[in-house]
Structure formats: structure tokens, C-alpha cells
Design an enzyme around this catalytic site. Sequence first.
Site, PDB file in Angstrom:
ATOM      1  CB  SER A 185      -0.952   0.011   1.204  1.00 52.89           C
ATOM      2  OG  SER A 185      -2.059  -0.832   0.968  1.00 52.89           O
TER       3      SER A 185
ATOM      4  CE  LYS B  40      -4.657   1.987  -0.427  1.00 58.94           C
ATOM      5  NZ  LYS B  40      -4.025   0.714  -0.095  1.00 58.94           N
TER       6      LYS B  40
ATOM      7  CB  SER C 188      -4.130   1.374   4.278  1.00 58.23           C
ATOM      8  OG  SER C 188      -3.274   0.981   3.248  1.00 58.23           O
TER       9      SER C 188
END
Length: 471
Positions: free
Chosen positions: A61, A64, A115
Site C-alpha cells: 500500500s 497509494k 489504507s
Amino acid sequence: MLFKIFVAFLAFIMVFTTVYWVFAAGIDEAEMTANAIMLLDQDTGTVLYEKNPDAVIAPASTTKIMTALVALDHVQLADEVTVGAEVSVSGSLMGLKPGQTVTVETLLYGMFLSSGNDAAVALAVKVAGSTDQFAVLMNQKAAELGMTSTNFVTVSGLDWDGHQTTVRDMAKLAQYAAGNETIMKIASSKTYNATTVDKTTNFNLENTNRLIYTPENKDPNAPPYTNFEYEYTTGLKTGSTANAGGCVIATAQKDGRHLIALVFGDSSDQGAKRWTIVRSLFEYGFNEFSKVPLDELAAEKMQIDVANAPVVDGVPMKLKCVPAGTGADGAIVLKNDVDRAQITVQITPSEGLAAPVLMGDIVGKVVIANGDQTIFSGDLAAAEDMMSNEEYQKLVENANANKVGTVDLDDPSASVRKISKYVWLWLLIPIALIVFLIVRTLGAKRSRRMRYSRSRRKKVGSVYRRRRRRF
């Protein structure tokens, strides 16, 4: 007895000091258990520690970060997004449902704090119409940032064939993102309460970065979560998948310095080890390194000859330079135990370099080293403007013709300073007049007070004598 106690105490202090410095200095490699690690100075890009920086890794993640940067290139925080079926994804979520309308800002908080994979895909569809098209934009941005070993396939960071990067590439991304005020404000938040635009649904978001926030254990029978918070942490993003392991990119600020720590592939239980690894990296970076302006280190070595430079008193001027990207003072980061007298600077000027030169122009290459260790290697930039010799001589001729001022070499746009060197004589006249008037006024006041005092004494004396004659 006192002597023996003193000797024993002194021996203890010596042993303790030796042990302290052995363990305090450097990085304990046994603690660096993650697959790939890097610590760098955010302001200069100097790498302070690395482990497998070019190994291919899954970013999880931390992807992102790029998703947010690309989105902010195309939409505004207040823009509204009505989400569809794309938010029905797996993994960590902020809790979006198809049909809900939220702002871009809410989606960014959902991505960085919770997240949320649902927030990431919602933003991608808003910007590019599909996650596949958005990934194209992500890879274009990666190329712009010099991420040569990166390929983004998913916008959320979920594992996928070909979705890969390296710590060195992610360091470039993190350094770029750390300069984005919006991202850093969001990433530094412990919690955030958001709602849909129509206020019908609340989203209570908690930061997954344990260096910033320690959540409460929802199970009343379970012990509280271990506190891994590090007081100087300012962001940035966590990640965890089966393929990637525990990951985190963290930023910290202390005493005017900014560090970035990257840890990928932590295989400990729930990736708990990554927090202590980052803390150790930050302590190492803040305690063992210092930022040193080059004017304190090798100012005389950072000057180069330039063709057609202004000739002053028969001597061509030298151009002051700094390593590109290190700021106006050309500060670099050095380990505290480095012998600064051993620092060497090797400069290769650009071919055909000639004045005029503007501050910031790339004028060559520079390698700053301490023995066999390279401290900085990259472009050399002009630290000042430099006019051509023709421009300088013309200014000198004009100055001589008008008999005024001097030429300012640091400001090629400035002409001769048209102020006569004898102007100060004219200033003496009004100053002398003012002083004379002040002295005369004070003298007149003093004279009046003295006359008044003598008159008063005479009057009082007269009254006193008349009263004595009465009695």
C-alpha cells in the site's frame, strides 16, 4: 579507602563509556531483518544507510503515495466523487458503499489513514475512468521522477504480476511526496472523522502508521497494543500484503533536519519489527550525522574558472558553485566522525562554459569524497550570477565617465551606483544645524532657570527681612 573508591568509579565510567559508544555508533545489522531498507536525508537526498536498495520488491500500500500524487495533479480537494461498484474490493478499506458521494479530500484521508483500497480505486476511476488507465498515469509520473525500476499495475498496492519497484525508486517517490503539503498534512494525522456529502454516513479513520498513532484494542480481554510511537515522525505510508510483507515509508523531522526511512519485506508477526527498525534508523540518522554548509568545509574548492569572466584588477573572477539540489548554502550531510580535513572535491566544468552565467545554471559535475567513500556525486550548479567581461567593462567605463559609484558584480542587472562619494559632506550641514539649535535651546532654558532662581531668592530674602523688622 577514598582513593580505592575513586579508582573503581573511574574504571566504571571508562568501561561504560566504551560500551556505550560501541553500541550507540552505527547500525546493528542484526536488527535490520527486513529484506530491503534505506535511510536518506530528505533535503539533500544523501543515503545514510541501505540494504538491498536495488532488489525487486512488492510495494504493497505504499503504492497509494503515487496514487495520491497523480490524483492531485488532476482534481481538487473539494471535488465530489460518487463511487460505484469499483469500491467493492478486498483488503483494507475505509468503508465506502456504491452510490455514496464523498469529496476527494475524504478519499485521500481514507487512503492514508485506513489504507483504504476502496478509496484508491474510487479516485482512480474519478480521474481516468478506470484503474488500468490510471496506472498508465502512475507509470508516466514514475518516469518523470526517475523511477527506472518501477512498474505500477494496481492503484491500491494489492499484489499483482508485474507490480514491482525497488527501495531506491521508492525513496525518490517519498522525497518528492514529502514536499507536498497536502499529503504531509493528511499523512501526519492520528485520526480523522469524515462524512459523505449528504452527512448520512460517518467514517472514523485511524492512522495505520504505528509510529504516529497507537490504536485501542477493541477486545476488552486482550492487552493494549504496544506503543511504537516516535515523537519526531511526520508521515508517511504503511503497507502489508502476503507477497510484500510488512512495509513502511516514514518521515521524521528533528532540529531542522528531515529524514526518510524505508522498510520493505518485514516478515515478523504482523510486521511489528518494521516500527523498531525505523526508530533505530531515525536515531542513527539524527545522532550520527550532521548537515554541514560547504562554506564551512571546502568553500575555496567550490570555485571554478569561467571563460569570459569579468577581469578585476587584471585577475579574472572565479565562479562560486554548489552541488545541485543542495540549496543556496550547498549544505551536505556528513557522519560526525568524518575527518573534514580529508574531504576532497573533484570538479569537472562543463565543456565550453563561459560567462554570462545565471545562479542555478548547471556548470559541471562534482564528486565530494572522504577517502574511498563518495559523499556526493552529481551536477554542479552556479551559486551566483556572473556577468560577461564585456558587460563588466562597459559598466566600469560608464562609472568612470560619470564619476559615480562602483560596479556590483553580484547583481549583473544593476548598473553603477549613482551616489557621489562626497554626499556625506552635504549631510553634515543639516546635522550641524540641528545640533546647534538643540544646544542653543538647552542653553536658553538653563539661562531662564538661573534668572528665575536669582529673582526668587531675592524676593524671599526681602520678605524674610521685612518679617524680622516687625518682630
